[in-house]
Design an enzyme around this catalytic site. Structure first.
Site, mmCIF file in Angstrom:
data_model
loop_
_atom_site.group_PDB
_atom_site.id
_atom_site.type_symbol
_atom_site.label_atom_id
_atom_site.label_comp_id
_atom_site.label_asym_id
_atom_site.label_seq_id
_atom_site.Cartn_x
_atom_site.Cartn_y
_atom_site.Cartn_z
ATOM 1 N N SER A 159 0.810 -1.223 0.000
ATOM 2 C CA SER A 159 0.000 0.000 0.000
ATOM 3 C C SER A 159 0.841 1.269 0.000
ATOM 4 O O SER A 159 0.309 2.353 -0.182
ATOM 5 C CB SER A 159 -0.951 0.021 1.201
ATOM 6 O OG SER A 159 -0.255 0.298 2.393
ATOM 7 N N LYS A 197 1.574 4.169 7.451
ATOM 8 C CA LYS A 197 0.771 5.009 6.576
ATOM 9 C C LYS A 197 1.205 6.472 6.694
ATOM 10 O O LYS A 197 1.904 6.857 7.637
ATOM 11 C CB LYS A 197 -0.718 4.912 6.939
ATOM 12 C CG LYS A 197 -1.356 3.577 6.629
ATOM 13 C CD LYS A 197 -1.482 3.327 5.145
ATOM 14 C CE LYS A 197 -2.168 2.003 4.860
ATOM 15 N NZ LYS A 197 -1.335 0.860 5.240
#
Length: 238
Positions: A159, A197
């Site tokens: 991701s 993230k």
């Protein structure tokens, strides 16, 4: 064609570029930024007020960040393309460095340091929180940011690939409990899941953004997310 506003903000004068290069070089060599007197002498300026103006200009353009309540606390956020920089430019070390003992002194570019590898961190759907040390890895001292504790995590998932972070990479993390918008962090979600993230805060909400369009941004209340560290380096093996 007229320049966009953001392009103008990112252009640097020769003096601003020289100062940024000097700060970057000193941080890599010594682990701490130079003093204002050292900057003044290096740039051959007559007064420290000129350095203050240059520092302010670099901060406004997003190249450096001054850390509050700490003397000589300047952090490089990004480097211009002329210096090989970009939005996210951690040093990537291919493979591993030769084994060596960790130095108790602040690391410099000439030293190597052993860091604990705390298992795996998800760059996709969050996985169980990391707590146990699996092994040690040796990294160059210049990879470390400041005097805080550091650790490494193995990345699992894709991701964050558009930020240059691939499945199987080892990320070097500086242990901090707070982050600025845009930082790539290790976030502990609801005290049970850890993920890597990009961090964004908007009032009482925290967004954890992927760097891959296949993954949606996840939004939480601020009491559901704890920052466990900020990304400062990347190690890749082939």
């Amino acid at each position: 064609m007229p320049r966009r506003k953001d392009e103008g903000m990112n252009m640097l004068t020769r003096k601003q570029m020289d100062l940024l290069h000097y700060i970057h070089t000193r941080l890599q060599a010594d682990g701490v930024p130079p003093s204002f007197d050292e900057m003044k002498e290096a740039l051959d300026l007559r007064s420290k007020s000129g350095i203050h103006r240059l520092i302010t200009a670099l901060e406004e353009r997003g190249f450096i960040r001054r850390l509050a309540h700490r003397a000589r606390a300047i952090e490089i956020v990004k480097l211009p393309e002329a210096m090989g920089g970009g939005k996210f430019t951690p040093e990537v070390i291919e493979g591993g460095a030769p084994p060596a003992k960790a130095s108790p002194a602040p690391a410099t570019s000439a030293q190597v340091v052993d860091l604990p590898v705390m298992g795996r961190i998800a760059a996709g759907v969050p996985i169980e929180a990391i707590s146990a040390v699996s092994h040690q890895i040796t990294v160059p001292g210049q990879m470390l940011s400041g005097r805080g504790a550091h650790y490494a995590l193995e990345v699992k998932g894709d991701s964050m690939i558009e930020a240059g972070i691939n499945d199987g990479d080892l990320v070097v993390i500086r242990e901090v409990a707070a982050a600025d918008n845009g930082d790539i962090v290790v976030a502990l979600v609801e005290d049970s899941e850890a993920t890597l993230k990009r961090y964004r805060r908007d009032g009482r909400s925290i967004s954890l953004e992927a760097a891959n369009p296949a993954y949606e941004t996840r939004v939480f209340r601020d009491d559901q997310v704890k920052v466990q560290g900020r990304l400062v380096g990347l190690i890749r093996s082939y």
